[in-house]
Structure formats: structure tokens, C-alpha cells
Write a protein that holds these residues in place. Structure first.
Motif, PDB file in Angstrom:
ATOM      1  N   PHE A  44       0.842  -1.198   0.000  1.00  0.00           N
ATOM      2  CA  PHE A  44       0.000   0.000   0.000  1.00  0.00           C
ATOM      3  C   PHE A  44       0.876   1.248   0.000  1.00  0.00           C
ATOM      4  CE2 PHE A  44      -1.403   3.489   2.697  1.00  0.00           C
ATOM      5  CZ  PHE A  44      -2.459   3.980   1.939  1.00  0.00           C
ATOM      6  N   ALA A  45       1.888   1.257   0.865  1.00  0.00           N
ATOM      7  CA  ALA A  45       2.749   2.433   0.986  1.00  0.00           C
ATOM      8  C   ALA A  45       3.535   2.680  -0.302  1.00  0.00           C
ATOM      9  CB  ALA A  45       3.700   2.276   2.166  1.00  0.00           C
ATOM     10  N   VAL A  46       4.029   1.632  -0.934  1.00  0.00           N
ATOM     11  CA  VAL A  46       4.758   1.818  -2.193  1.00  0.00           C
ATOM     12  C   VAL A  46       3.823   2.379  -3.255  1.00  0.00           C
ATOM     13  CG1 VAL A  46       6.045   0.660  -4.040  1.00  0.00           C
ATOM     14  CG2 VAL A  46       6.493   0.055  -1.652  1.00  0.00           C
ATOM     15  N   PHE A  47       2.613   1.809  -3.379  1.00  0.00           N
ATOM     16  CA  PHE A  47       1.632   2.351  -4.335  1.00  0.00           C
ATOM     17  C   PHE A  47       1.354   3.818  -4.034  1.00  0.00           C
ATOM     18  CE2 PHE A  47      -0.424  -2.124  -4.282  1.00  0.00           C
ATOM     19  CZ  PHE A  47       0.386  -2.568  -5.315  1.00  0.00           C
ATOM     20  N   PHE A  48       1.079   4.105  -2.785  1.00  0.00           N
ATOM     21  CA  PHE A  48       0.720   5.454  -2.361  1.00  0.00           C
ATOM     22  C   PHE A  48       1.839   6.454  -2.643  1.00  0.00           C
ATOM     23  CE2 PHE A  48       0.686   8.689   1.054  1.00  0.00           C
ATOM     24  CZ  PHE A  48      -0.512   9.324   0.755  1.00  0.00           C
ATOM     25  N   VAL A  49       3.062   6.087  -2.304  1.00  0.00           N
ATOM     26  CA  VAL A  49       4.207   6.983  -2.498  1.00  0.00           C
ATOM     27  C   VAL A  49       4.420   7.251  -3.990  1.00  0.00           C
ATOM     28  CG1 VAL A  49       6.722   7.088  -2.244  1.00  0.00           C
ATOM     29  CG2 VAL A  49       5.306   6.461  -0.299  1.00  0.00           C
ATOM     30  N   LEU A  50       4.287   6.226  -4.823  1.00  0.00           N
ATOM     31  CA  LEU A  50       4.436   6.436  -6.269  1.00  0.00           C
ATOM     32  C   LEU A  50       3.333   7.352  -6.793  1.00  0.00           C
ATOM     33  CD1 LEU A  50       5.406   2.834  -7.418  1.00  0.00           C
ATOM     34  CD2 LEU A  50       6.866   4.878  -7.526  1.00  0.00           C
ATOM     35  N   LEU A  51       2.108   7.113  -6.367  1.00  0.00           N
ATOM     36  CA  LEU A  51       0.989   7.939  -6.840  1.00  0.00           C
ATOM     37  C   LEU A  51       1.093   9.377  -6.357  1.00  0.00           C
ATOM     38  CD1 LEU A  51      -1.902   5.373  -6.291  1.00  0.00           C
ATOM     39  CD2 LEU A  51      -1.084   6.249  -8.503  1.00  0.00           C
ATOM     40  N   LEU A  52       1.463   9.558  -5.108  1.00  0.00           N
ATOM     41  CA  LEU A  52       1.477  10.895  -4.527  1.00  0.00           C
ATOM     42  C   LEU A  52       2.710  11.699  -4.924  1.00  0.00           C
ATOM     43  CD1 LEU A  52      -0.168  12.750  -2.681  1.00  0.00           C
ATOM     44  CD2 LEU A  52       1.249  11.947  -0.790  1.00  0.00           C
ATOM     45  N   LEU A  53       3.871  11.061  -4.868  1.00  0.00           N
ATOM     46  CA  LEU A  53       5.118  11.786  -5.127  1.00  0.00           C
ATOM     47  C   LEU A  53       5.561  11.725  -6.578  1.00  0.00           C
ATOM     48  CD1 LEU A  53       7.208  10.723  -1.994  1.00  0.00           C
ATOM     49  CD2 LEU A  53       5.668  12.687  -2.272  1.00  0.00           C
ATOM     50  N   GLY A  54       4.976  10.840  -7.356  1.00  0.00           N
ATOM     51  CA  GLY A  54       5.406  10.648  -8.730  1.00  0.00           C
ATOM     52  C   GLY A  54       6.454   9.548  -8.801  1.00  0.00           C
ATOM     53  N   GLY A  55       6.714   9.097 -10.008  1.00  0.00           N
ATOM     54  CA  GLY A  55       7.609   7.971 -10.200  1.00  0.00           C
ATOM     55  C   GLY A  55       9.019   8.171  -9.680  1.00  0.00           C
ATOM     56  N   GLU A  56       9.615   9.307  -9.990  1.00  0.00           N
ATOM     57  CA  GLU A  56      11.015   9.518  -9.608  1.00  0.00           C
ATOM     58  C   GLU A  56      11.172   9.615  -8.091  1.00  0.00           C
ATOM     59  OE1 GLU A  56       9.407  11.338 -11.927  1.00  0.00           O
ATOM     60  OE2 GLU A  56      10.432  10.711 -13.761  1.00  0.00           O
ATOM     61  N   ARG A  57      10.421  10.516  -7.484  1.00  0.00           N
ATOM     62  CA  ARG A  57      10.551  10.679  -6.033  1.00  0.00           C
ATOM     63  C   ARG A  57      10.076   9.433  -5.292  1.00  0.00           C
ATOM     64  NH1 ARG A  57       8.021  16.562  -4.803  1.00  0.00           N
ATOM     65  NH2 ARG A  57       6.329  15.557  -5.902  1.00  0.00           N
ATOM     66  N   GLY A  58       9.013   8.808  -5.774  1.00  0.00           N
ATOM     67  CA  GLY A  58       8.506   7.599  -5.146  1.00  0.00           C
ATOM     68  C   GLY A  58       9.488   6.441  -5.223  1.00  0.00           C
TER      69      GLY A  58
END
Length: 187
Positions: A47-61
Motif C-alpha cells: 500500500f505504501a509503495v503504491f501510495f508513495v508512487l501515486l502521490l510523489l510521482g515515479g522519480e521521487r517515489g
């Protein structure tokens, strides 16, 4: 705008990126601690990996995910069950953790090539999850066979993939909902 203002503006953006990345790595760690122990623990890590990618974008996530993995590799107890160390990554379930990086890389590539529509994001995360499963399964089979004995692909899939598909898809849907709600606060 003067050069000094432009440099200060870029510096603030970089600092903000670092803050977001750090919070993303911490969120993945915290979510990995919330677990139901099994052969491969049920956690909120995906969940956290999905969330971080969605919220921060691919590079930052993806950078946040890499930092999370590196923290765990050097012994910080960020993995499931408050574990850490290179032994966890080299263990039978380490491939699933490393697979999170592939998820991020696939997300970066697909959103850059095809845009950031909802459909592209869904496809990117589902494909990334499939690659994470595949890499983790191959890794699990190699380590398990080397340490314990032969195991068939169906055995590994029944332990490490099949029980996680529906929960991971639910976590993905939840990540979309939560990211959509939080997104206005970080823009």
C-alpha cells in the motif's frame, strides 16, 4: 527575478523533494511494521509503495523506495517484523522487497511515455506488481532450493503470490483513493 532568487527557488524545491522522499521512505517503513506474519508476511508495505508512487510521482517515489531498501540493508529495522540487515534482502523473501524498485521503474517509464491518466497509472501499478511478484518468486525459489530443497513453482505461488493478489489489489485501490485526497495538500 534575479539569479539569487532563481537559485533560492530551485534550492527550496530540492529541499522539499528531499522532505517528501524522506517522508515516503518513513511511510513505507511504518507500513511494513503493520503485518500479519506468514511465510511472506501480509503487510501494508505494498500500500505504501503504491501510495508513495501515486502521490510523489515515479522519480521521487522510486527514490523513497530505494532509500527504504538501503536503510533496511544496512540494518535499520524497517522491514516486516522490525527486521533489517542484508540477510533479509538475501533471504527467501528479499526478492519481493527488491521487486518494489521494479514497480517504481515501470511506473516511471509508463507514465513518462503514455502520460499520467488514471488508466496509465493503474496499468503501470498492476504491471509493476506483476513484475514484483515474478522477480520475488524467482528469488524465493532460488534461495529456498539452495537452503532447504526443491520446491515447485505452484508451491511458491501458493505461498507467496496467490494469497496476496486480492489484498494487494485492494491496497492499490485504497492507495488511489488516499493519494487523491492528500494530493491537494502537497501541491
Amino acid at each position: 527575478m534575479s539569479n539569487t532568487s532563481a537559485v533560492a527557488g530551485r534550492s527550496n524545491v530540492k529541499v522539499l523533494d528531499l522532505v517528501y522522499i524522506s517522508i515516503g521512505a518513513a511511510l513505507i517503513a511504518i507500513c511494513s511494521w503493520i503485518s500479519i506474519p506468514t511465510a511472506v508476511p501480509f503487510t501494508l508495505q505494498t500500500f505504501a509503495v503504491f501510495f508513495v508512487l501515486l502521490l510523489l510521482g515515479g522519480e521521487r517515489g522510486t527514490i523513497a523506495t530505494l532509500i527504504y531498501i538501503l536503510l533496511g540493508a544496512v540494518g535499520v529495522p524497517v522491514f516486516a517484523g522490525f527486521s533489517g540487515g542484508i540477510g533479509v534482502l538475501l533471504g527467501s523473501t528479499g526478492g519481493y522487497i527488491i521487486g518494489f524498485l521494479f514497480m517504481g521503474l515501470i511506473y516511471i517509464v509508463l507514465t513518462r511515455v503514455f502520460g499520467k491518466s488514471l488508466a496509465v497509472k493503474i496499468i503501470a501499478l498492476v504491471l509493476g506488481l506483476a513484475v514484483c511478484y515474478a522477480f520475488g518468486t524467482v528469488w524465493f525459489m532460488y534461495v529456498y532450493t539452495r537452503n532447504t530443497g526443491d520446491i515447485g513453482i505452484m508451491g511458491v505461488l501458493s505461498w507467496c503470490v496467490f494469497p496476496f493478489i486480492l489484498p494487494d489489489l485492494f491496497k492499490m485501490a485504497l492507495a488511489f483513493v488516499v493519494a487523491k485526497r492528500v494530493e491537494p495538500a502537497i501541491k
